[in-house]
Design an enzyme around this catalytic site. Structure first.
Site, PDB file in Angstrom:
ATOM      1  CG  ASP A  20      -0.214  -0.042   2.544  1.00  0.00           C
ATOM      2  OD1 ASP A  20       0.744  -0.840   2.669  1.00  0.00           O
ATOM      3  OD2 ASP A  20      -0.564   0.724   3.454  1.00  0.00           O
ATOM      4  CD  GLU A  71       4.095   0.972   7.057  1.00  0.00           C
ATOM      5  OE1 GLU A  71       4.773   1.350   8.025  1.00  0.00           O
ATOM      6  OE2 GLU A  71       3.797   1.740   6.118  1.00  0.00           O
TER       7      GLU A  71
END
Ligand SMILES: [Zn+2]
Length: 470
Positions: free
Chosen positions: A89, A152
């Protein structure tokens, strides 16, 4: 086994560049609006995850989709495993890019894209590192397990889900911070002291109506605003003193007065909560000015509490702990709020040394809260991450780093938190080489192509050295 790792990387450089660009062209920003049960963080992240899993399959790795929260790309056999924790991400792009943030354009030997260094470029580097070890048919006695996280940059719901359902690697690294090796990360906690003293009688000439500074525990507030009620003449005097105080400190601020109402604004400098000494806490400065006046009791207590506990080492809170590995505890006063008639909060971001105990900190803070008749709350807590320098993981990564770069593999200790924290025995190993500009989360984020190759070579040798013995 004598392998020229960088040469092995260079033999495959076209593939590595192409694969990295292709991966970076997927917009993998969290998008709750397209979230479903199978793609909990939205369509883009799901696409990036499936992309990596398909690539893994193409390369004959074992792959597994952990309910769309995480992915596994694995090779080898053995009871034990070497984990490589990456994330796919990225943070939102923002404006001001020279080339489109998902174009992955190459200029001056750099690939420009959101996620280039944080963390999709290094993820691809680690993937190719596994591929190289596989192609060289080196004997391994541990599995090599790449874990692909997907959240994250937001809430770490990916690793939370992963570790609920999947194995913890025996040891491992996360290529999501700095080289050489970060082996110590302080414990981090957000706590608050709250008061709720509704006062019936108020005989003070000045009334603190509201005080507001800071929005987050882990930032040094760059602004503080106070509203005061009192006799007009007295407020004029206060405003004059405030301007002198600003002048003396050479800081900026504003004054607004309308009749019996005075607003003062103090401007500070923001900084990350792990380094409060780099900022200028507007709330603390404004409070120090205000304590020369007398307000209603609850306001006086609030202001005095801040001034008394504004040192950044936690001396007056009774938590000034320190160790040789990670240095002194730090305290950031991130939130200071006072609302009419005594509702008050002081929120702290505390980073404690790796060898200190949280229970010990907690007990001391709790004692302080009792003394101050405050309600003490823990909002968040992350245990320290620490792998001792004698550990084989550290010894191995150090020797790989030294052999390949010729540089001293210094062990780093930080107050911040890296993804490596999610591993029970894990450290951050790259991807930023010492002295490089930190472009993560910024516009025109890039990865230098030579660095991409260098990290791939380091990861390949590290994987081999960590996995070769049972
Ligand atoms: Zn990252």
């Amino acid at each position: 086994m004598n392998v020229n790792w960088l040469q092995e990387v260079e033999k495959r450089k076209q593939h590595i560049i192409q694969d990295t660009q292709e991966f970076l062209r997927i917009n993998s920003v969290l998008d709750e609006t397209t979230a479903t049960e199978t793609q909990p963080f939205g369509a883009g992240i799901s696409k990036a995850l499936l992309h990596m899993l398909n690539k893994g399959k193409e390369h004959q790795f074992y792959v597994k989709n952990i309910d769309g929260y995480a992915g596994v790309v694995e090779m080898g056999e053995g009871a034990e495993s070497v984990g490589i924790l990456c994330h796919i991400d990225v943070v939102p792009t923002g404006d001001g890019w020279v080339s489109a943030p998902f174009a992955a354009e190459i200029r001056e030997n750099k690939i420009f894209a959101r996620g280039a260094i944080d963390n999709k470029g290094p993820t691809m580097a680690a993937f190719w590192a596994m591929e190289i070890v596989k192609e060289l048919q080196l004997p391994l006695h541990k599995r090599v397990r790449m874990i692909l996280g997907t959240d994250e940059e937001s809430n770490w719901r990916c690793v939370e889900h992963y570790f609920k359902h999947e194995e913890m690697p025996t040891l491992g690294f996360a290529p999501d911070a700095d080289f050489p090796i970060i082996h110590a990360e302080k414990g981090i906690t957000d706590v608050s002291f709250n008061w709720n003293n509704h006062e019936e009688n108020d005989y003070s000439e000045l009334t603190l109506i509201s005080f507001q500074s800071g929005e987050r525990f882990n930032m040094v507030p760059d602004k503080a605003v106070v509203s005061i009620n009192g006799e007009e003449k007295q407020l004029v005097e206060m405003a004059t003193k405030f301007n002198l105080y600003l002048q003396k400190n050479q800081h900026n601020g504003q004054v607004e007065q309308t009749g019996d109402l005075l607003h003062l604004i103090y401007e500070g400098v923001a900084a990350h909560g792990s380094t409060p000494e780099n900022g200028l806490n507007a709330g603390v400065y404004l409070t120090k000015f205000l304590t020369q006046f007398v307000f209603q009791n609850s306001a006086n207590a609030f202001l005095n509490f801040i001034v008394e506990h504004s040192d950044q080492q936690g001396n007056t809170l009774g938590i000034a702990l320190s160790d040789d590995v990670s240095g002194p505890l730090t305290v950031n006063l991130g939130l200071m709020q006072f609302k009419d008639k005594g509702e008050a909060q002081v929120g702290l971001n505390i980073r404690y040394p790796v060898t200190a105990s949280f229970d010990d900190c907690f007990n001391r803070l709790n004692k302080k809260a009792l003394e101050q008749q405050a309600i003490f709350t823990i909002h968040d807590h992350m245990e320290p991450n620490y792998v001792e320098k004698e550990h084989p993981l550290i010894q191995t990564l150090q020797s790989v780093y030294k052999r390949q770069t010729g540089e001293e593999p210094t062990l780093l200790a930080i107050g911040g938190g890296t993804y490596a924290r999610s591993l029970s025995t894990g450290v951050a190993f790259g991807p930023m080489f010492p002295g490089r500009e930190d472009v993560a989360h910024k516009k025109n984020e890039f990865i230098d192509i030579d660095d991409l190759f260098r990290m791939t070579a380091l990861y390949a040798e590290a994987i081999y050295e960590l996995a070769k013995d049972a």
